[in-house]
Scaffold this active site. Structure first.
Site, PDB file in Angstrom:
ATOM      1  CG  LEU A   1      -4.533 -27.139 -10.699  1.00 40.46           C
ATOM      2  CD1 LEU A   1      -4.841 -26.853 -12.170  1.00 40.46           C
ATOM      3  CD2 LEU A   1      -4.239 -28.625 -10.497  1.00 40.46           C
ATOM      4  CB  CYS A   2       1.673 -27.023  -8.088  1.00 32.65           C
ATOM      5  SG  CYS A   2       3.397 -26.538  -8.162  1.00 32.65           S
TER       6      CYS A   2
END
Lengths: 132, 241
Positions: free
Chosen positions: B154-155
């Site tokens: 996830l960013c």
């Protein structure tokens, strides 16, 4: 095969092509040290497959750096006859040597005269200097 | 990014599906022409949606042990972005996209630090002006071999320099995509944690603020306008939200 930057032709989009050293018509393609420096941290590269057709000036692959995805444009038209697949798992080679170790694809050229439209080393170096 | 005079069009779209949102941004980028204005979209999503970075696969997401065990994760709608970076769970946030025409795109590889930094700096400064501490991240969780080392999927679990952070919490992440005639930048401003991923906290929790979502959108638009003008001084707004 020895690939020297001075002997290559270049696109304004920073791909290089090594003209065939024999009569095979097969040119080697990669991205320049200037491009590698612009990309800074390369984390992924998507490459074409053997047998795929490429056209001069059209995308043949993509390179992902930490904050961007950038296209790679083919300097020449023809058929991809070899792909440096191993490079995807060793992208640090591009930093060390984007020419000899960092070649990306080999193309059986359909129109070798396209090489004449590309920049030679001196013109490419001048363009890069102007870009800073 | 140093093109001459350029107009800026702002548009705020109603919440759409992931596919619709990405189709609009893809069309803006692929259809951009040299004389077009800069287009800024500010939008939300109809339902919690996972957007994958351009080279990520949904199988990578499903291999996460936590995803395997939670039905909401396995069944979440997903879409792939043209931009790179890590996946984003779009839920309690505003997303922005900026499409910048440029005749110089072919001669440039990698990201536009000028635009990227201008936007993130503008968001940080705007939060600081409101009396809320925020800073720009300095370290990176990435490397040429990061995939092998297991960089977070996830960013908002990743860190790259210039991410906007509040303490240890990342609240703004962005990524770019170059095309022959233009540049697309996506970003997400995290307002509140998603109920299906509560550990990623947003501004409303970190600052205990009562801004409405509409207020945040207005604020974000203002900060983006300032950032674009900072990066491209000749750019002019020709329409508001």
């Amino acid at each position: 095969m020895t690939i020297q930057p001075q002997n290559l032709k270049y696109c304004e989009s920073h791909e290089w092509v090594a003209p065939p050293a024999d009569n095979s018509g097969i040119a080697t393609v990669g991205i320049s040290a200037f491009a590698v420096a612009q990309l800074n941290d390369i984390v992924f590269m998507a490459l074409p497959t053997v047998g795929q057709s490429v056209s001069a000036g059209q995308e043949f692959g993509e390179v992902e750096s930490v904050k961007a995805v950038s296209p790679m444009y083919s300097p020449v038209s023809g058929e991809v006859v070899e792909v440096h697949s191993e490079l995807v798992d060793h992208l640090d080679r591009l930093n060390a040597d984007p020419y000899e170790q960092g070649w990306i694809i080999k193309v059986k050229m359909s129109d070798p005269s396209e090489l004449n439209r590309l920049l030679d080393y001196a013109a490419y170096e001048k363009m890069c200097a102007e870009q800073g | 990014m140093n093109d001459s005079t350029r107009n800026i069009v702002f548009r705020r779209d109603p919440p759409l599906s992931g596919q619709e949102n990405m189709e609009i941004d893809d069309a803006l980028l692929l259809g951009v022409r040299a004389d077009d204005p800069i287009v800024v979209r500010i939008y939300q999503w109809q339902e919690p949606t996972l957007s994958l970075g351009h080279f990520q696969t949904i199988d990578q997401w499903k291999q996460d042990p936590r995803v395997r065990d939670v039905a909401e994760f396995r069944t979440i709608p997903w879409v792939r972005r043209k931009t790179g970076g890590g996946a984003i769970l779009h839920d309690q946030e505003w997303t922005y996209s900026i499409t910048v025409p440029s005749q110089q795109q072919r001669a440039t590889k990698g990201h536009s630090e000028l635009l990227y930094r201008a936007i993130h700096t503008s968001i940080r400064d705007g939060l600081t002006e409101l009396g809320w501490p925020a800073s720009l991240a300095e370290h990176c969780t990435c490397s040429p071999t990061s995939r092998e080392k297991g960089e977070p999927f996830l960013c908002f679990q990743r860190r790259t320099p210039v991410d906007v952070v509040v303490g240890n919490h990342k609240i703004l992440g962005s990524a770019q995509r170059r095309h022959a005639n233009g540049l697309l930048q996506h970003g997400s401003l995290l307002l509140h944690s998603s109920s299906i991923y509560p550990e990623l906290r947003g501004l409303e929790q970190l600052y205990a603020t009562r801004f409405s979502r509409a207020d945040w959108a207005e604020w974000l638009e203002g900060r983006l306008r300032m950032a674009i003008r900072a990066a491209m001084p000749s750019a002019q707004s020709i329409s508001g939200s």
